[in-house]
Design an enzyme around this catalytic site. Sequence first.
Site, PDB file in Angstrom:
ATOM      1  CG  LEU A  21     -12.019  -8.805  -9.800  1.00 13.55           C
ATOM      2  CD1 LEU A  21     -11.571  -7.480 -10.408  1.00 13.55           C
ATOM      3  CD2 LEU A  21     -13.411  -9.147 -10.292  1.00 13.55           C
ATOM      4  CE  LYS A  71       2.074 -11.988 -10.418  1.00 14.95           C
ATOM      5  NZ  LYS A  71       1.786 -10.615 -10.841  1.00 14.95           N
ATOM      6  N   GLY A 134       7.509  -6.091  -8.054  1.00 12.68           N
ATOM      7  CA  GLY A 134       7.303  -6.902  -9.251  1.00 12.68           C
ATOM      8  C   GLY A 134       6.509  -6.165 -10.322  1.00 12.68           C
TER       9      GLY A 134
HETATM   10  P1  ATR Z   1       4.313  -5.589  -6.139  1.00  8.72           P
HETATM   11  O1  ATR Z   1       5.064  -6.876  -6.351  1.00  8.72           O
HETATM   12  O2  ATR Z   1       2.833  -5.712  -6.150  1.00  8.72           O
HETATM   13  O3  ATR Z   1       4.795  -4.499  -7.034  1.00  8.72           O
HETATM   14  P2  ATR Z   1       5.913  -5.094  -3.741  1.00  8.72           P
HETATM   15  O4  ATR Z   1       6.991  -5.940  -4.275  1.00  8.72           O
HETATM   16  O5  ATR Z   1       5.457  -5.344  -2.339  1.00  8.72           O
HETATM   17  O6  ATR Z   1       4.596  -5.151  -4.606  1.00  8.72           O
HETATM   18  O7  ATR Z   1       6.381  -3.567  -3.903  1.00  8.72           O
HETATM   19  C1  ATR Z   1       5.796  -2.548  -3.211  1.00  8.72           C
HETATM   20  C2  ATR Z   1       6.498  -1.224  -3.530  1.00  8.72           C
HETATM   21  O8  ATR Z   1       5.872  -0.233  -2.727  1.00  8.72           O
HETATM   22  C3  ATR Z   1       7.973  -1.212  -3.186  1.00  8.72           C
HETATM   23  O9  ATR Z   1       8.650  -0.448  -4.151  1.00  8.72           O
HETATM   24  C4  ATR Z   1       8.001  -0.492  -1.826  1.00  8.72           C
HETATM   25  O10 ATR Z   1       9.174   0.229  -1.569  1.00  8.72           O
HETATM   26  P3  ATR Z   1      10.517  -0.478  -1.013  1.00  8.72           P
HETATM   27  O11 ATR Z   1      11.138  -1.145  -2.204  1.00  8.72           O
HETATM   28  O12 ATR Z   1      11.338   0.628  -0.491  1.00  8.72           O
HETATM   29  O13 ATR Z   1      10.070  -1.448   0.033  1.00  8.72           O
HETATM   30  C5  ATR Z   1       6.868   0.483  -1.995  1.00  8.72           C
HETATM   31  N1  ATR Z   1       6.303   0.919  -0.716  1.00  8.72           N
HETATM   32  C6  ATR Z   1       5.442   0.238   0.069  1.00  8.72           C
HETATM   33  N2  ATR Z   1       5.121   0.971   1.164  1.00  8.72           N
HETATM   34  C7  ATR Z   1       5.803   2.142   1.052  1.00  8.72           C
HETATM   35  C8  ATR Z   1       5.894   3.329   1.855  1.00  8.72           C
HETATM   36  N3  ATR Z   1       5.196   3.463   2.985  1.00  8.72           N
HETATM   37  N4  ATR Z   1       6.675   4.335   1.415  1.00  8.72           N
HETATM   38  C9  ATR Z   1       7.376   4.215   0.268  1.00  8.72           C
HETATM   39  N5  ATR Z   1       7.331   3.133  -0.527  1.00  8.72           N
HETATM   40  C10 ATR Z   1       6.560   2.118  -0.142  1.00  8.72           C
END
Ligand code: ATR
Length: 283
Positions: A21, A71, A134
């Site tokens: 966006l 990042k 992140g």
């Molecule tokens: P961002 O950088 O946008 O914050 P990310 O680094 O992909 O995204 O983080 C995603 C978060 O969602 C993580 O904390 C992940 O948990 P894990 O650290 O255990 O991988 C969490 N997450 C994603 N899918 C999940 C699920 N089905 N159940 C529980 N946690 C989930």
Amino acid sequence: MHIKGSTRLISLLGDPVNHSLSPYMHNLSFENLGLDYAYMAFEIKKEKIKDAVDAMKTLNVRGFNVTMPYKEKIIDLLDEVDNQAKIIGSVNTVLNSKGKLLGYNTDGKGFVKALEEKKIDFKLKKVLILGSGGAAKSIAIQLALEGVKEIIIANRTIEKANIIVNIIKEHVKDVKINSINLNENKLKSEIINTDILVNTTSIGMREGFLDSPIKETKILHKDLFVADIIYKPQKTKLLSQAQERGCNTMNGLNMLIFQGALAFKIWTGKDMPNEVIDKILNK
Ligand code: ATR
């Protein structure tokens, strides 16, 4: 239509970038304020990120945003990094100041600004953050620096939550911080006296729109403010559950806009026009 020979570029480097966006938000703001900048997004492959950063210098851009997956990696390619971005370990905004590239992180600050715009008082409150990616890291560290009383980080992979806990313990005094496993019983006992719940996991996003990180809607109490950083869909299952329980809520568009508005201020010295902010929130 406003592009001229004197127009300076501001850009976005990431992969993917085609759904961003940011070009819309920044170009609309430049046009609205009559600023001689243009914003464009570039999809950069991993092996080309250093070349892309060098190109930013060569082309003398005013600045650029950095998004997934660069990042963290970008830090080593910059001349200086602001202290908060250093603590967070990631940069989403870069300013070209007389040929030197300076890195900032406006993600956590954008979240805090969004809370302030919603008139949500977070000082001395208890915040429960779901997820440890992140976004969670930026938000948790910023909230700790801004004076919340207590932060609980709940994650499926507890080790990742602990990394954030340790960074905060090292850098911020006067904040109580702990991690828990992301399971319903633990959440239930923590939510009772929580003031602000923030979902930063991807649960509820896009095709998973029927899912929520909270299974039992009734554990949400009406005094809880519930924020989800997901903006597609704009109303996640979690936000529907929260509204059903009478909670005040905020979706991810708010954080997205205010992290952009803070970057806009770094590059231009001006506030993003309210007209643009309202237009995006109501789009
Ligand atoms: P961002 O950088 O946008 O914050 P990310 O680094 O992909 O995204 O983080 C995603 C978060 O969602 C993580 O904390 C992940 O948990 P894990 O650290 O255990 O991988 C969490 N997450 C994603 N899918 C999940 C699920 N089905 N159940 C529980 N946690 C989930």
